[in-house]
Design a protein around this motif. Structure first.
Motif, short mmCIF file in Angstrom:
data_model
loop_
_atom_site.label_atom_id
_atom_site.label_comp_id
_atom_site.label_asym_id
_atom_site.label_seq_id
_atom_site.Cartn_x
_atom_site.Cartn_y
_atom_site.Cartn_z
N GLY A 1 -22.60 -31.24 -32.77
CA GLY A 1 -21.45 -31.89 -33.40
C GLY A 1 -21.80 -33.25 -33.93
N HIS A 2 -20.76 -33.95 -34.45
CA HIS A 2 -20.94 -35.28 -35.02
C HIS A 2 -20.83 -36.32 -33.91
CE1 HIS A 2 -20.55 -38.77 -37.64
NE2 HIS A 2 -20.94 -37.98 -38.65
N SER A 3 -21.66 -37.35 -34.00
CA SER A 3 -21.68 -38.36 -32.95
C SER A 3 -20.39 -39.17 -32.88
CB SER A 3 -22.86 -39.32 -33.17
OG SER A 3 -22.71 -40.02 -34.40
N SER A 4 -19.56 -39.08 -33.93
CA SER A 4 -18.28 -39.82 -33.91
C SER A 4 -17.27 -39.18 -32.97
CB SER A 4 -17.70 -39.89 -35.32
OG SER A 4 -17.44 -38.58 -35.82
N MET A 5 -17.49 -37.91 -32.62
CA MET A 5 -16.58 -37.21 -31.70
C MET A 5 -17.40 -36.52 -30.61
SD MET A 5 -13.95 -35.52 -34.45
CE MET A 5 -15.29 -34.84 -35.43
N PRO A 6 -18.02 -37.31 -29.75
CA PRO A 6 -18.92 -36.73 -28.75
C PRO A 6 -18.16 -35.98 -27.66
CG PRO A 6 -18.65 -39.07 -28.33
CD PRO A 6 -17.96 -38.79 -29.63
N PRO A 7 -18.72 -34.91 -27.14
CA PRO A 7 -18.10 -34.20 -26.02
C PRO A 7 -18.25 -35.02 -24.74
CG PRO A 7 -20.26 -33.29 -26.46
CD PRO A 7 -20.01 -34.30 -27.54
N ARG A 8 -17.53 -34.63 -23.69
CA ARG A 8 -17.64 -35.33 -22.42
C ARG A 8 -19.05 -35.24 -21.86
NH1 ARG A 8 -14.34 -37.37 -18.60
NH2 ARG A 8 -15.04 -37.27 -16.42
N GLU A 9 -19.69 -34.08 -22.04
CA GLU A 9 -21.07 -33.88 -21.60
C GLU A 9 -21.87 -33.25 -22.73
OE1 GLU A 9 -21.66 -32.94 -17.04
OE2 GLU A 9 -20.13 -31.60 -17.87
N SER A 10 -22.99 -33.86 -23.04
CA SER A 10 -23.87 -33.31 -24.08
C SER A 10 -25.05 -32.60 -23.43
CB SER A 10 -24.39 -34.45 -24.97
OG SER A 10 -25.24 -35.30 -24.21
N SER A 11 -25.83 -31.90 -24.24
CA SER A 11 -27.02 -31.24 -23.71
C SER A 11 -27.98 -32.26 -23.12
CB SER A 11 -27.72 -30.44 -24.83
OG SER A 11 -28.06 -31.28 -25.92
N ILE A 12 -28.08 -33.43 -23.76
CA ILE A 12 -28.97 -34.46 -23.24
C ILE A 12 -28.45 -35.00 -21.91
CG2 ILE A 12 -29.82 -36.80 -23.63
CD1 ILE A 12 -30.08 -36.14 -26.57
N THR B 1 -42.63 -34.90 -17.06
CA THR B 1 -43.73 -35.19 -17.99
C THR B 1 -43.35 -35.16 -19.47
OG1 THR B 1 -44.41 -32.87 -17.82
CG2 THR B 1 -45.51 -34.45 -16.38
N ILE B 2 -42.39 -34.30 -19.87
CA ILE B 2 -42.02 -34.20 -21.29
C ILE B 2 -40.50 -34.07 -21.39
CG2 ILE B 2 -42.30 -32.92 -23.44
CD1 ILE B 2 -44.91 -31.80 -22.35
N VAL B 3 -39.90 -34.81 -22.34
CA VAL B 3 -38.47 -34.68 -22.63
C VAL B 3 -38.28 -34.64 -24.14
CG1 VAL B 3 -36.18 -35.71 -22.42
CG2 VAL B 3 -37.79 -35.90 -20.53
N ASN B 4 -37.49 -33.70 -24.61
CA ASN B 4 -37.19 -33.58 -26.04
C ASN B 4 -35.71 -33.32 -26.23
OD1 ASN B 4 -39.83 -33.75 -27.43
ND2 ASN B 4 -40.31 -31.94 -26.21
N GLY B 5 -35.13 -33.97 -27.23
CA GLY B 5 -33.72 -33.72 -27.55
C GLY B 5 -33.27 -34.58 -28.71
N GLY B 6 -32.53 -34.00 -29.61
CA GLY B 6 -31.99 -34.77 -30.72
C GLY B 6 -32.83 -34.68 -31.98
N ILE B 7 -32.12 -34.72 -33.14
CA ILE B 7 -32.81 -34.65 -34.42
C ILE B 7 -32.41 -35.79 -35.35
CG2 ILE B 7 -33.16 -32.14 -34.39
CD1 ILE B 7 -30.63 -31.89 -36.12
N LYS B 8 -31.25 -36.45 -35.04
CA LYS B 8 -30.74 -37.50 -35.92
C LYS B 8 -29.78 -38.38 -35.11
CE LYS B 8 -29.24 -37.83 -40.76
NZ LYS B 8 -28.08 -38.72 -40.68
N ALA B 9 -29.71 -39.64 -35.49
CA ALA B 9 -28.94 -40.60 -34.71
C ALA B 9 -27.45 -40.28 -34.65
CB ALA B 9 -29.14 -42.01 -35.27
N ASN B 10 -26.93 -39.59 -35.65
CA ASN B 10 -25.48 -39.31 -35.68
C ASN B 10 -25.15 -37.84 -35.44
OD1 ASN B 10 -26.45 -38.31 -38.07
ND2 ASN B 10 -24.83 -39.21 -39.37
N VAL B 11 -26.08 -37.11 -34.82
CA VAL B 11 -25.87 -35.68 -34.54
C VAL B 11 -26.00 -35.41 -33.05
CG1 VAL B 11 -26.71 -33.33 -34.93
CG2 VAL B 11 -26.72 -35.00 -36.82
N ILE B 12 -24.97 -34.78 -32.47
CA ILE B 12 -25.07 -34.32 -31.08
C ILE B 12 -25.96 -33.09 -31.07
CG2 ILE B 12 -23.80 -33.48 -29.07
CD1 ILE B 12 -23.14 -36.33 -29.80
N PRO B 13 -27.09 -33.12 -30.35
CA PRO B 13 -28.04 -32.00 -30.43
C PRO B 13 -27.52 -30.75 -29.73
CG PRO B 13 -28.78 -33.55 -28.79
CD PRO B 13 -27.59 -34.20 -29.46
#
Length: 510
Positions: free
Chosen positions: A266-277, A351-363
């Motif tokens: 989703g859009h970062s302007s309307m974030p859910p209560r809990e994100s995948s990150i 050891t490794i963490v990955n998440g997110g593709i853009k500053a204004n996108v909820i991954p």
């Protein structure tokens, strides 16, 4: 109903308590000061040291330097410097002509780039043994090094280069010792194998594993196997009076675990209560905050400290000699440092963490990799169940991409030929106490457990805490003296292994 006690009863109980305490103290002291001394004096003569001419000494240094200049790097399971591996093959052929041209040696290439030598002994009734090493190294860039990592240059009596400790000094040391033995007209009584793997740093699937397959097709069984491992540790074990040699009799198991969380993007302007990150972060935090149980004393590590009890300063000597009483204290103290903690439990490393593709996108997806090193008393299944219970979140998908149980514990009793032959050679050369231990890192010796129950890990070099940090780190190096001592070790070990009896020692203070 109230129960009252008179002064006489209290006095009796106090007396009983004091007497009991005195008995406990007496037992602790008796156990401590009646422990058998670690032995260094052996019955019968062992192999003498090699006497080197100056030109021979320079020859061995140049042999190592040349090997370090060949960048046999394993970058990943799918990428190796195969050009360098080919060059290394030609290099050792030219550096050790007696080994490659001896009528006593059968040589073959295995898995494309690994080397297998069968050195024929005169007595076929004796089971052969095996010396294992690896010629690949981890990557290194010049930044931060005093001398370039693949230059093989020398400074202040140290030879610098990636692989000088892990593991080309052993590759060259084994071959150089055999080269010198053949030069002196040596003919072994007991046959032995030399295996030089080319991909140990990436699990040994095409090197050591293929060597094992080759030997299995010939129904080969081994008396013992020696691979890299602990060295002579100087100032590494807290509270010890002098350097200590540790022979690895087992290795911790390992799990590489992927954690994945999927959620609607989703859009970062309307974030859910809990994100995948956020969900993944909470799971990782729980893993880091809830360490797996302290199991000190349930594996060979108990024998390590009990056998070395006399080598600790007071009051640690009393505590180590009486783990039955002080185990809770020692186990907690050891868990305070990363190196001690690695001994007492299965460790958890994020050891490794990955998440997110853009500053204004909820991954939609967040992933992490966690590496566990398993204590010998635990299995992969047990650890995975514990991890699930700690995370307690079905939204976190667990996937083990690599896992194996701790290796079987090799015998280290006084009747075992391999362990006692190693112990004799170490004590004769280094004059230090020797004890069994658990290797906290993994080697490719784990592929050989079907060929022998006696798999040991020891590198014949004195290591300080600073030296340990150079392995896979900056400024990896070995001293001239240290490298020559390693060759002395293999020179003596090969000859000591010709015996058909277990070495016997007599009680003696070191």
């Amino acid at each position: 109903m109230a129960i009252s006690m008179g002064k006489g009863s209290v006095g009796v109980l106090t007396g009983v308590f004091i007497a009991s305490l005195a008995v406990v103290v007496a037992v602790l002291l008796l156990r401590t000061y009646n422990l058998p001394e670690l032995k260094v004096a052996w019955k019968g003569k062992g192999a003498p040291r090699i006497e080197l001419e100056e030109d021979e000494r320079e020859q061995l240094y140049e042999a190592l330097k040349g090997a370090l200049r060949i960048p046999t790097v394993s970058f990943s399971p799918s990428e190796q410097n195969t050009t360098a591996l080919e060059e290394f093959k030609e290099y050792i052929k030219s550096a050790f002509p007696r080994v490659f041209n001896s009528s006593l040696v059968e040589y073959e290439l295995v898995g494309g780039y690994s080397h297998l030598f069968n050195v024929q002994g005169s007595d076929n009734s004796l089971l052969p043994y095996m010396l294992l090493a690896h010629l690949d190294v981890v990557p290194a860039t010049p930044e931060g090094w005093d001398l370039p990592p693949f230059s093989g240059e020398e400074k202040d009596g140290y030879i610098y280069g990636r692989g000088s400790l892990d593991d080309k000094s052993r590759v060259i040391g084994i071959l150089q010792a055999l080269e010198f033995l053949f030069k002196k007209g040596y003919k072994p009584r007991r046959s032995f194998y030399i295996g030089l793997g080319h991909d140990e740093e990436i699990s040994g699937r095409h090197g050591a594993k293929e060597i094992v397959k080759t030997l299995e097709t010939r129904n080969v069984k081994l008396e013992y196997l020696l691979d890299e491992g602990f060295g002579v540790l100087d100032g590494v074990i807290y509270g010890t009076k002098r350097p200590i040699a540790l022979i690895g009799v087992t290795e911790k198991g390992a799990i590489t675990l992927n954690l994945t969380v999927n959620s609607p993007p989703g859009h970062s302007s309307m974030p859910p209560r809990e994100s995948s990150i956020g969900i993944l972060s909470a799971a990782l935090s729980r893993l880091e905050q809830n360490r797996l149980p302290n199991l000190f004393g349930t594996g060979p590590e108990g024998s390590t400290f009990e056998q070395l009890a006399n080598e600790f300063y007071w009051p640690l000597n009393i505590m180590m000699a009486n783990l039955w009483f002080f185990n809770p204290i020692i186990s907690r103290l050891m868990a305070l440092t990363p190196s001690g903690n690695a001994i007492v439990r299965t460790t958890t490393a994020l050891t490794i963490v990955n998440g997110g593709i853009k500053a204004n996108v909820i991954p939609a997806t967040a992933t992490a990799t966690v590496n566990f090193r398993l204590h010998p008393a635990q299995t992969v299944e047990e650890v995975l169940n514990m991890v699930s219970e700690i995370i307690m979140d079905e939204r976190v998908i667990l996937s083990a991409i690599k896992a194996f149980d701790p290796l079987p514990i090799s015998p280290y009793d006084e009747e075992n030929f391999g362990y006692q032959t190693l112990k004799r050679t170490i004590t004769d050369l280094f004059s230090v106490p020797v004890a069994p231990a658990v290797c906290t890192v993994n080697t490719d010796s784990r592929h050989f457990v079907n060929l022998t129950e006696s798999v040991y890990r020891f590198s014949p070099v004195v290591m300080t805490a600073e030296d340990l940090g150079r392995v896979h780190g900056l400024n990896e190096r070995i001293s001239r003296e240290g490298f020559e001592t390693g060759i002395q070790f293999y020179w003596q070990l090969i000859q000591n292994s010709d015996s058909d009896t277990v070495p016997v020692h007599r009680h003696s203070e070191l």
